[in-house]
Design a protein around this motif. Structure first.
Motif, mmCIF file in Angstrom:
data_model
loop_
_atom_site.group_PDB
_atom_site.id
_atom_site.type_symbol
_atom_site.label_atom_id
_atom_site.label_comp_id
_atom_site.label_asym_id
_atom_site.label_seq_id
_atom_site.Cartn_x
_atom_site.Cartn_y
_atom_site.Cartn_z
ATOM 1 N N VAL A 172 0.826 -1.277 0.016
ATOM 2 C CA VAL A 172 0.052 -0.197 0.105
ATOM 3 C C VAL A 172 0.759 1.217 0.120
ATOM 4 O O VAL A 172 2.089 1.006 0.479
ATOM 5 C CB VAL A 172 -0.895 0.207 1.004
ATOM 6 C CG1 VAL A 172 -1.913 -1.110 1.223
ATOM 7 C CG2 VAL A 172 -0.068 0.006 2.464
ATOM 8 N N ASN A 173 0.079 2.237 -0.238
ATOM 9 C CA ASN A 173 0.984 3.598 -0.385
ATOM 10 C C ASN A 173 2.177 3.523 -1.343
ATOM 11 O O ASN A 173 3.199 4.032 -0.948
ATOM 12 C CB ASN A 173 1.444 4.026 0.996
ATOM 13 C CG ASN A 173 0.049 4.128 2.009
ATOM 14 O OD1 ASN A 173 -1.152 4.434 1.437
ATOM 15 N ND2 ASN A 173 0.247 3.866 3.100
ATOM 16 N N ARG A 174 2.223 2.748 -2.409
ATOM 17 C CA ARG A 174 2.974 2.800 -3.435
ATOM 18 C C ARG A 174 2.444 3.099 -4.852
ATOM 19 O O ARG A 174 1.378 2.516 -5.104
ATOM 20 C CB ARG A 174 3.745 1.430 -3.502
ATOM 21 C CG ARG A 174 4.629 1.233 -2.185
ATOM 22 C CD ARG A 174 5.531 -0.039 -2.261
ATOM 23 N NE ARG A 174 6.446 0.150 -3.826
ATOM 24 C CZ ARG A 174 7.123 -0.887 -4.112
ATOM 25 N NH1 ARG A 174 7.165 -1.993 -3.356
ATOM 26 N NH2 ARG A 174 7.885 -0.781 -5.069
ATOM 27 N N PHE A 226 -4.180 3.590 -1.186
ATOM 28 C CA PHE A 226 -3.659 4.141 0.095
ATOM 29 C C PHE A 226 -4.414 3.631 1.096
ATOM 30 O O PHE A 226 -5.588 2.971 1.147
ATOM 31 C CB PHE A 226 -3.903 5.809 -0.144
ATOM 32 C CG PHE A 226 -5.470 6.155 -0.420
ATOM 33 C CD1 PHE A 226 -5.904 6.513 -1.641
ATOM 34 C CD2 PHE A 226 -6.349 6.282 0.816
ATOM 35 C CE1 PHE A 226 -7.313 6.953 -1.661
ATOM 36 C CE2 PHE A 226 -7.593 6.714 0.603
ATOM 37 C CZ PHE A 226 -7.882 7.012 -0.567
ATOM 38 N N ASP A 227 -3.608 3.867 2.225
ATOM 39 C CA ASP A 227 -4.022 3.394 3.501
ATOM 40 C C ASP A 227 -3.793 4.647 4.593
ATOM 41 O O ASP A 227 -2.352 4.734 4.828
ATOM 42 C CB ASP A 227 -3.621 2.019 4.041
ATOM 43 C CG ASP A 227 -4.244 1.717 5.077
ATOM 44 O OD1 ASP A 227 -4.879 2.413 6.051
ATOM 45 O OD2 ASP A 227 -3.903 0.422 5.795
ATOM 46 N N GLN A 231 4.112 10.506 -6.694
ATOM 47 C CA GLN A 231 4.486 10.127 -5.424
ATOM 48 C C GLN A 231 3.336 9.623 -4.516
ATOM 49 O O GLN A 231 2.014 10.496 -4.951
ATOM 50 C CB GLN A 231 5.303 11.243 -4.731
ATOM 51 C CG GLN A 231 6.853 11.591 -5.443
ATOM 52 C CD GLN A 231 7.800 10.405 -5.373
ATOM 53 O OE1 GLN A 231 7.650 9.923 -4.127
ATOM 54 N NE2 GLN A 231 8.397 10.299 -6.287
ATOM 55 N N CYS A 232 3.239 8.799 -3.950
ATOM 56 C CA CYS A 232 2.353 8.260 -2.848
ATOM 57 C C CYS A 232 3.105 7.751 -1.699
ATOM 58 O O CYS A 232 3.600 6.560 -1.749
ATOM 59 C CB CYS A 232 1.314 7.320 -3.617
ATOM 60 S SG CYS A 232 -0.105 6.568 -2.663
ATOM 61 N N ASN A 233 3.037 8.484 -0.784
ATOM 62 C CA ASN A 233 3.849 8.047 0.402
ATOM 63 C C ASN A 233 3.341 8.264 1.895
ATOM 64 O O ASN A 233 2.415 9.428 2.187
ATOM 65 C CB ASN A 233 5.329 8.993 0.569
ATOM 66 C CG ASN A 233 6.108 8.964 -0.783
ATOM 67 O OD1 ASN A 233 6.389 7.689 -1.256
ATOM 68 N ND2 ASN A 233 6.578 10.041 -1.441
ATOM 69 N N ALA A 234 3.409 7.293 2.489
ATOM 70 C CA ALA A 234 2.780 7.537 3.891
ATOM 71 C C ALA A 234 3.680 8.495 4.804
ATOM 72 O O ALA A 234 4.826 8.479 4.750
ATOM 73 C CB ALA A 234 2.714 6.043 4.479
#
Lengths: 182, 194
Positions: free
Chosen positions: A46-48, A76-77, A174-177
């Motif tokens: 997730v978050n990738r 996403f989480d 970008q998709c980052n926690a």
């Protein structure tokens, strides 16, 4: 007497069919989204961000892909903290769209919403908005209806001449926690 | 006792068959209340919306997952020609229309499984950037399995259902107000179709 028994069974059957019909209709989007999200999460996490080349007849993960769009996907989480989304936008059409677990497109961000050169979004629960605003003042905060969902980036490729630009934009997603309070 | 249980199981099986069959038919073969018809084409303002009804959500999941809400994109879909005949991949159709006032638009061919159709030209769509218009400002696309000169939209080999999807991204307010009456591309059968 016998006909009344049959009538009773008939009414029960139709009533039960109506209940199952409603349940099926209600469950179809939820199940399809959950299957998609769990498959992506199992394969990539997730978050990738996952990117693919332009869709062709071999693209069979999601129905009706547009062959004119480069996609970027992120499951996403936000349960452990906000998730930051960003992209360096190309000059042709692009959008970042957010989907709830029932297929609803609850938010879309595109060039019309852009105030600076980078699209910068922060996803999270309502309780995270204050902290996120303080730490990332340039990011636009979006409250997600549920902790999990899907971000889909779309980048238009009108013809081969803007392919490189679209590919560069796709690579920039970008998709980052973000850890709470870190 | 056994007879009663057997009857209950029978009722459950029949009820499930009716329920699933009717759901399948409604979701894939019949117009929904929120559908907007315009000639061969259909669209819905409920697609992708957070106020979508359960039937629209289920249809989106089955036939257009991750569809955007209408403020971002309008999706028109056609599975019949101008005369109301089902579109078939082995037939030839002339798609004739004029450009739209939108940030971008495209016409894509899908097989009836909602996936792109394999073809030797690797062409699956025409969009505002690659479809030439004539001196009358209109474009003409020929959708067929056999190669054509000009704007050929291949429909592959084998006779099966064909779906055309017209995407309008960031369509003008006029389009959004007149979804049932704006001029959409005509889909005319060329020649006969066995």
């Amino acid at each position: 007497m016998k006909s009344r028994v049959w009538l009773r069974w008939f009414v029960v059957t139709i009533g039960l069919a109506a209940v199952i019909h409603v349940a099926v209709v209600w469950l179809v989007p939820v199940v399809i989204m959950r299957v998609f999200m769990s498959r992506v999460a199992a394969q990539y996490g997730v978050n990738r961000v996952i990117t693919q080349p332009l869709p062709t007849d071999l693209s069979r993960t999601v129905v009706k892909p547009s062959p004119d769009l480069l996609y970027g996907v992120c499951v996403f989480d936000v349960s452990a903290g906000p998730v930051r989304l960003s992209i360096m936008p190309p000059t042709t059409y692009w959008s970042l769209s957010l989907f709830d677990t029932n297929t609803d497109n609850f938010f879309t961000f595109n060039a019309n919403d852009l105030k600076v050169s980078t699209a910068d979004l922060m996803l999270g629960s309502a309780g995270d908005s204050g902290d996120a605003a303080a730490r990332f003042p340039s990011a636009r905060f979006v409250v997600t209806p549920h902790n999990k969902g899907v971000m889909l980036a779309r980048l238009l490729v009108l013809d081969k001449t803007n392919m490189d630009e679209a590919l560069a934009a796709q690579k920039s997603i970008q998709c980052n926690a973000i850890k709470r309070g870190s | 006792m056994m007879t009663w249980v057997a009857k209950a199981i029978g009722v459950l099986v029949v009820a499930a068959a009716i329920a699933i069959g009717s759901a399948w038919a409604v979701l894939l073969h019949y117009p929904l209340q929120t559908d907007i018809a315009n000639g061969s084409w259909r669209t819905s303002l409920a697609v992708g919306s957070t106020s979508a009804d359960p039937y629209t959500r289920a249809r989106v999941a089955l036939t257009g997952l991750f569809a955007l809400n209408p403020s971002e994109a309008i999706y028109f879909s056609a599975n019949v020609d101008n005369a109301g005949r089902p579109l078939r991949t082995h037939c030839t159709y002339v798609i004739d229309g004029k450009p739209f006032v939108a940030q971008w638009w495209s016409i894509t061919a899908y097989a009836d499984d909602n996936f792109l159709i394999p073809n030797p030209a690797n062409r699956f769509s025409f969009n505002m950037g690659n479809v030439p218009t004539g001196t009358d400002g209109r474009y003409r696309i020929v959708a067929s399995s056999a190669e054509q000169t000009g704007n050929w939209l291949p429909t592959g080999t084998g006779g099966r259902g064909l779906i055309l999807t017209l995407r309008l991204y960031n369509a003008s307010p006029e389009i959004l107000r007149q979804l049932s009456s704006i001029e959409l591309p005509s889909i005319k059968l060329a020649g006969s179709c066995p």
